[in-house]
Design an enzyme around this catalytic site. Structure first.
Site, PDB file in Angstrom:
ATOM      1  N   GLY A   1       0.848  -1.185   0.000  1.00  0.00           N
ATOM      2  CA  GLY A   1       0.000   0.000   0.000  1.00  0.00           C
ATOM      3  C   GLY A   1       0.884   1.234   0.000  1.00  0.00           C
ATOM      4  O   GLY A   1       2.085   1.137   0.257  1.00  0.00           O
TER       5      GLY A   1
ATOM      6  N   CYS B   1       5.353  -6.229   1.561  1.00  0.00           N
ATOM      7  CA  CYS B   1       5.693  -4.805   1.462  1.00  0.00           C
ATOM      8  C   CYS B   1       5.058  -4.007   2.604  1.00  0.00           C
ATOM      9  O   CYS B   1       5.407  -4.218   3.758  1.00  0.00           O
ATOM     10  CB  CYS B   1       5.327  -4.266   0.080  1.00  0.00           C
ATOM     11  SG  CYS B   1       6.096  -2.668  -0.247  1.00  0.00           S
ATOM     12  N   TYR B   2       4.076  -3.144   2.308  1.00  0.00           N
ATOM     13  CA  TYR B   2       3.463  -2.382   3.405  1.00  0.00           C
ATOM     14  C   TYR B   2       2.847  -3.324   4.450  1.00  0.00           C
ATOM     15  O   TYR B   2       2.944  -3.086   5.657  1.00  0.00           O
ATOM     16  CB  TYR B   2       2.394  -1.443   2.841  1.00  0.00           C
ATOM     17  CG  TYR B   2       1.705  -0.609   3.902  1.00  0.00           C
ATOM     18  CD1 TYR B   2       2.343   0.495   4.452  1.00  0.00           C
ATOM     19  CD2 TYR B   2       0.434  -0.946   4.367  1.00  0.00           C
ATOM     20  CE1 TYR B   2       1.727   1.251   5.440  1.00  0.00           C
ATOM     21  CE2 TYR B   2      -0.199  -0.193   5.355  1.00  0.00           C
ATOM     22  CZ  TYR B   2       0.458   0.906   5.882  1.00  0.00           C
ATOM     23  OH  TYR B   2      -0.154   1.653   6.862  1.00  0.00           O
TER      24      TYR B   2
ATOM     25  N   HIS C   1       8.006  -7.671  -3.686  1.00  0.00           N
ATOM     26  CA  HIS C   1       6.689  -8.047  -4.225  1.00  0.00           C
ATOM     27  C   HIS C   1       6.791  -9.398  -4.926  1.00  0.00           C
ATOM     28  O   HIS C   1       7.149  -9.455  -6.110  1.00  0.00           O
ATOM     29  CB  HIS C   1       6.205  -6.988  -5.227  1.00  0.00           C
ATOM     30  CG  HIS C   1       5.734  -5.733  -4.571  1.00  0.00           C
ATOM     31  ND1 HIS C   1       4.468  -5.581  -4.060  1.00  0.00           N
ATOM     32  CD2 HIS C   1       6.372  -4.568  -4.305  1.00  0.00           C
ATOM     33  CE1 HIS C   1       4.332  -4.388  -3.527  1.00  0.00           C
ATOM     34  NE2 HIS C   1       5.486  -3.759  -3.661  1.00  0.00           N
TER      35      HIS C   1
ATOM     36  N   GLU D   1       4.432 -11.129  -5.951  1.00  0.00           N
ATOM     37  CA  GLU D   1       3.316 -11.335  -6.891  1.00  0.00           C
ATOM     38  C   GLU D   1       3.621 -10.843  -8.298  1.00  0.00           C
ATOM     39  O   GLU D   1       2.915 -11.183  -9.233  1.00  0.00           O
ATOM     40  CB  GLU D   1       2.045 -10.661  -6.354  1.00  0.00           C
ATOM     41  CG  GLU D   1       2.030  -9.132  -6.357  1.00  0.00           C
ATOM     42  CD  GLU D   1       2.729  -8.493  -5.153  1.00  0.00           C
ATOM     43  OE1 GLU D   1       3.573  -9.164  -4.520  1.00  0.00           O
ATOM     44  OE2 GLU D   1       2.453  -7.313  -4.881  1.00  0.00           O
TER      45      GLU D   1
ATOM     46  N   ASP E   1     -18.323 -12.979 -21.323  1.00  0.00           N
ATOM     47  CA  ASP E   1     -18.838 -13.047 -19.955  1.00  0.00           C
ATOM     48  C   ASP E   1     -20.318 -13.421 -19.913  1.00  0.00           C
ATOM     49  O   ASP E   1     -20.716 -14.307 -19.154  1.00  0.00           O
ATOM     50  CB  ASP E   1     -18.622 -11.715 -19.218  1.00  0.00           C
ATOM     51  CG  ASP E   1     -17.151 -11.317 -19.196  1.00  0.00           C
ATOM     52  OD1 ASP E   1     -16.306 -12.204 -19.425  1.00  0.00           O
ATOM     53  OD2 ASP E   1     -16.854 -10.134 -18.955  1.00  0.00           O
ATOM     54  N   SER E   2     -21.123 -12.742 -20.730  1.00  0.00           N
ATOM     55  CA  SER E   2     -22.553 -13.045 -20.658  1.00  0.00           C
ATOM     56  C   SER E   2     -22.827 -14.451 -21.184  1.00  0.00           C
ATOM     57  O   SER E   2     -23.721 -15.138 -20.691  1.00  0.00           O
ATOM     58  CB  SER E   2     -23.384 -11.996 -21.406  1.00  0.00           C
ATOM     59  OG  SER E   2     -23.108 -12.013 -22.780  1.00  0.00           O
TER      60      SER E   2
ATOM     61  N   LYS F   1     -10.844 -13.025 -15.741  1.00  0.00           N
ATOM     62  CA  LYS F   1     -11.209 -13.273 -17.144  1.00  0.00           C
ATOM     63  C   LYS F   1     -10.744 -14.645 -17.652  1.00  0.00           C
ATOM     64  O   LYS F   1     -11.508 -15.370 -18.272  1.00  0.00           O
ATOM     65  CB  LYS F   1     -10.598 -12.176 -18.019  1.00  0.00           C
ATOM     66  CG  LYS F   1     -11.105 -12.170 -19.436  1.00  0.00           C
ATOM     67  CD  LYS F   1     -12.456 -11.512 -19.492  1.00  0.00           C
ATOM     68  CE  LYS F   1     -12.992 -11.371 -20.891  1.00  0.00           C
ATOM     69  NZ  LYS F   1     -14.244 -10.603 -20.879  1.00  0.00           N
TER      70      LYS F   1
END
Ligand code: XMP
Length: 524
Positions: free
Chosen positions: A55, A82-83, A169, A171, A227-228, A370
């Site tokens: 953050g 991190c934060y 980080h 990630e 998506d739909s 997604k």
């Protein structure tokens, strides 16, 4: 859920969503929660592990976000990043101060003890850092696992309390061994099995939808997008022909797209549901006549869509539930799921339902990213061609035609776009066949748009005064920034000559070199 959730407490990090993603990639279900959520509420979710995100704040500044130390006494394994790592160190009595040397970007970390979250690590690791505050001294009970030039404590662990922290980080892909660190935390330290994937959500959702809906009627607006379509297939799996899908062809779809959607979801398709296709092209073109301004076009198309959908919904009669293809990034981007800034109010979230009395909304993909949606789509039997579609804006070709939209301009852009996509796909397939891998230039999104420019040309012996088509192709990871893709010149030349020869009304073809920023990916 036997496995998870792992909760990622979001301290306003740019990368909080990415952490949740990486956890899921490690086969453990994960969700984001805001740091403002009381710890009792967090613990009531029965998390199997907790990750505190990075953050922008400094822990020792007044008003800096923090977390109740109860979380560290709960027995749930916690990893601070991190934060989040600094919060853990600070709250537990470690020394945290402004760093003598801030570290931003690639940083080499020396591993002092390759154990726990750093099990199997080499003696040095390349990491990606972004900190101007450092943990000078770990709290009592912690062992220092790693240090860097600017961070005397760059990783720490208290095995007895299952508390872990890391300054870099893990990630981001710029920390090449980052995923290994996350997996160590999940599988070794928290002893969580690797047994979740996107398809696990299908069974959960089917059960949930059946309970929620009972024998009521459900309606879903199909857009032709991924998506739909996946949301509809999932709801269909749960409740069969209690589902009605309304597909509005607004005349702004890609070439053949309407028929392709109908082939899958229509009466001759793979699903036994009520399918209503509304061919509303003329209605849309009429509304769009004379309108040039892109935002105005977007608004007209959105409103008209709602109106058509509403009419059809009324014909169906009493409908209690509306299906929406909201996906996880929509929820987070709308500021509903986490602490990160509201980036945009998303068309998928809370967009449609003001106008008809639905009792409830069903959002079966609300927890998925997604690519997970695509995976679930394949699992549900939706053809690859539909599942792996490129992103396509809600207002469709309406915003890929500069200036006024007319039926004839739609024809031009549909045909040009079809030729362009086929030729790029062909060139990519040939490259893959010859080289066993995709070309570096392979675009993540590519389409043709129609400029509003006409100019003089010569065809045969005739003077022409026709439109210019613009070709766009971009390389991007997150669609937030993008570079123009270096499509080989001979491919572009083939596309140019096919478009000019085959599409009436075009006598010039441009290639758009603009990156994003300053451009956007769409050409509107
Ligand atoms: P821009 O043009 O903003 O686009 O750089 C970024 C990505 O978002 C897609 N896009 C949209 N998607 N509705 C959507 O569902 C929209 O109105 C819309 N506008 C842009 C665009 O295709 C690109 O992938």
């Amino acid at each position: 859920m036997a496995n998870g959730p792992v909760l990622v407490v979001d301290f306003g990090a740019q990368y909080a969503q990415l952490i949740a993603r990486r956890v899921r990639e490690a086969g453990v279900y994960s969700e984001l929660v805001p740091h403002s959520m009381p710890v009792d509420e967090i613990l009531a979710k029965d998390p199997k592990a907790i990750i505190l995100s990075g953050g922008p704040a400094s822990v020792f500044e007044p008003g800096a976000p923090t977390i109740d130390t109860k979380v560290f006494e709960s027995g749930v394994p916690v990893l601070g990043i991190c934060y989040g790592f600094q919060v853990m160190a600070y709250e537990l009595g470690g020394k945290v101060d402004k760093a003598a040397l801030g570290e931003y970007g690639k940083t080499s970390a020396t591993i002092d003890d390759a154990a726990g979250i750093l099990a199997d690590s080499p003696a040095e690791q390349t990491t990606w850092m972004s900190h101007g505050v450092a943990v000078e001294q770990a709290p009592a009970g912690f062992e220092v696992l790693a240090h860097t030039e600017g961070a005397p404590v760059a990783a720490m662990a208290d095995e007895s309390r299952k508390l872990y922290g890391v300054q870099w980080h893990p990630e981001v892909k710029h920390s090449p061994l980052g995923q290994k660190l996350i997996e160590n935390f999940l599988h070794r330290c928290a002893a969580l099995p690797n047994d979740w994937d996107a398809s696990s959500i299908i069974e959960d959702q089917v059960k949930k939808i059946r309970e929620q809906v009972g024998d009521a009627e459900v309606i879903c607006g199909l857009s032709g997008g991924v998506d739909s379509a996946v949301a509809a297939a999932l709801v269909h799996k749960a409740i069969g022909d209690q589902l009605t899908c309304v597909f509005v062809d607004q005349g702004l779809l890609r070439k053949n797209e309407g028929d392709e959607v109908e082939a899958v979801f229509g009466p001759d398709g793979d699903y036994d549901l009520n399918f209503i296709r509304v061919n509303a092209q003329d209605r849309f073109y009429e509304k769009l006549a004379g309108v040039e301004e892109p935002e105005k076009k977007r608004k007209i198309i959105g409103e008209e869509f709602i109106r058509v959908f509403e009419q059809e919904a009324k014909k169906v009669g009493a409908v209690d539930f509306l299906v929406q293809g909201t996906i996880y990034p929509d929820v987070v981007e709308s500021g509903l799921g986490g602490e990160s800034a509201v980036i945009k109010s998303h068309h998928n979230v809370g967009g449609l339902p003001d106008f008809v009395d639905f009792k409830e909304i069903i959002e079966p993909l609300r927890d998925l990213f997604k690519d997970e949606v695509r995976k679930a789509g394949l699992e549900l039997g939706i053809p690859e061609k539909l599942v792996f579609r490129q992103p396509f804006p809600g207002p469709g070709l309406g915003i890929r035609i500069i200036g006024e939209v007319t039926a004839d301009k739609v024809r031009i852009v549909q045909d040009a776009d079809f030729i362009y996509r086929s030729e790029v796909d062909k060139a990519v397939a040939e490259y893959k066949k010859a080289n066993g891998k995709a070309p570096a230039w392979m675009p993540n999104q590519y389409f043709a748009a129609l400029t509003n420019m006409r100019s003089v040309g010569v065809m045969g012996d005739e003077r022409t005064y026709d439109y210019a088509v613009a070709l766009r192709a971009v390389n991007t990871i997150d669609f937030m920034t993008a570079e123009s893709a270096e499509i080989p010149f001979e491919v572009l030349q083939t596309v140019m000559s096919r478009i000019i020869n085959e599409v009436r009304g075009v006598n010039r073809v441009f290639y758009d070199l603009t990156s994003k920023p300053p451009g956007t990916i769409e050409f509107e």
